[in-house]
Design a protein around this motif. Structure first.
Motif: not given
Length: 419
Positions: A291-296, A288-289, A266, A263, A260-261
């Motif tokens: 949440n990370q996309v929502n943050a970036c 996980t995906i 995003c 970058d 899961v990365n």
């Protein structure tokens, strides 16, 4: 009759006018002869009589065309073959210890049959009689053939069957030999023979759902980039390939990740007008995906997933403020629709329990078949479906598969069709 009278009057008028003209002509000719006789005694030649006026040609009177209305079909004989496991269910009901629990699969199949029975009741009110022949799905192909003969299935116009995929060729052959329609309730990726135009697929296969969803996404977001994200595992990659084959290649970015990365994902979502498509049913990975996309990202972006997303329990979609979460499905039910409310009330009143999805499917399987095989005006005008069923014929083998796919957005803890 009016046209005939007019024609006769016109014809009679023509004859009167012809007679009047001839009379004037004879008077004028007689006067000339008398004048010629007074001035000379020489014999003169007699003038020939005028030629009679041509008789009008009578036109044949056209008879009005007789339109024969199509006779409304009012009786249907339908077979219903389901793995009901009635003996096992009776044991559960007879158990007094309270430890026995009903099997969900058995219950869902039972509700499918109950939904079909409610459809028969609804059609009876419209003057359409439905005879349902309900039987247990047999354990092998020989028992299947025997059931077809002994349970009057051979007399049915259509058979709705829930059978293992290995039975599909056998039931397709039996129904074809008896010139029957076959409605299979279970999705199947098995290739049938070319002469399978009598076969209907009530539940679309995974390939069909993904193919239709990809085309729908391309239609709804024609100016967007498509970011396709999948885990490096076979199920996810297979589904991603279907989307890849049916999305515009020039606007597609495809990522296969073993870790899961997001970058790169995003970066595209931040700078481009793009839609994120995640082809995974692994709840932890999707969580996980997202949440990370929502943050970036800082602007709202669509994130579209698989039908399994509807059943995710650990993801709180409401906190993902920068994402509009959607998924595609062939089994969407609008519980605010009048048709859904009516069926639910009727089901609860009759069976004293909440209807499962299978109850709606059993109802629609019967209603859609009857609707497509009758000219009954009241049914066609007043029938409101609860599910989106849209049979589309496959050019290769003739099978008519349900392609009624909906894109559904998860919004404020509700499921609504994507606008």
């Amino acid at each position: 009759m009016t046209s005939v009278q007019s024609h006769l009057q016109q014809l009679n008028g023509n004859r009167i006018m012809g007679f009047s003209s001839s009379k004037k002509y004879f008077s004028w000719a007689l006067a000339l002869l008398l004048m010629a006789g007074c001035s000379s005694s020489r014999k003169t030649a007699q003038m020939p009589p005028p030629a009679p006026a041509p008789k009008p040609v009578e036109q044949p009177v056209k008879k009005p065309e007789v339109v024969h209305e199509k006779t409304e079909k009012k009786e249907f004989n339908i077979g219903l073959m389901l793995p009901l496991n009635l003996e096992q269910q009776m044991q559960v009901f007879d158990d007094t210890s309270g430890s026995a629990m009903p099997d969900y699969n058995n219950l869902s199949n039972l509700q499918f049959a109950e939904g079909a029975l409610l459809a028969a009741d609804s059609l009876k009110q419209l003057g359409i009689n439905i005879k349902l022949n309900i039987a247990e799905t047999p354990p092998d192909s020989f028992a299947l053939w025997r059931l077809w003969r002994q349970n009057n299935f051979v007399k049915c116009e259509a058979v709705i069957a829930s059978v293992p995929s290995s039975f599909n060729p056998a039931v397709a052959r039996l129904s074809a030999n008896n010139k029957q329609s076959l409605i299979l309730t279970q999705p199947s990726n098995i290739n049938f023979k070319a002469n399978s135009e009598h076969v209907y697929m009530l539940s679309p296969s995974t390939y069909t759902q993904c193919m239709v969803a990809a085309k729908e996404i391309a239609t709804r977001f024609p100016d967007s980039k498509y970011v396709l994200l999948a885990r490096d595992v076979k199920p996810d990659k297979d589904i991603a390939q279907i989307f890849k084959d049916h999305l515009p290649a020039k606007r597609l970015k495809h990522f296969i990740t073993s870790t899961v990365n997001p970058d790169s994902v995003c970066k595209i979502l931040k700078t481009e007008n793009a839609v994120l498509i995640v082809t995974s049913s692994a709840e932890a990975y999707v969580n996980t995906i997202l949440n990370q996309v929502n943050a970036c990202i800082e602007k709202p972006v669509f994130a579209i997933g698989l039908p399994t997303w509807e059943n995710f329990e650990s993801i709180d979609f409401s906190i993902l403020k920068n994402l509009r979460i959607a998924f595609f499905t062939s089994t969407y039910l609008d519980y605010h629709a009048a048709s859904t409310k009516s069926f639910r009330n009727n089901f609860i009143n009759r069976y004293k329990t909440e209807p499962l999805l299978n109850a709606f499917q059993g109802y629609e399987a019967v209603m859609e078949y009857v609707k497509s095989n009758t000219s009954h005006g009241t049914l066609r005008a007043g029938y409101l479906p609860t599910l989106n069923i849209k049979y589309v014929k496959d050019a290769a083998n003739g099978i008519k598969e349900n392609q009624g796919i909906n894109l559904i957005e998860i919004k404020d803890y509700s499921l609504i069709p994507l606008e």
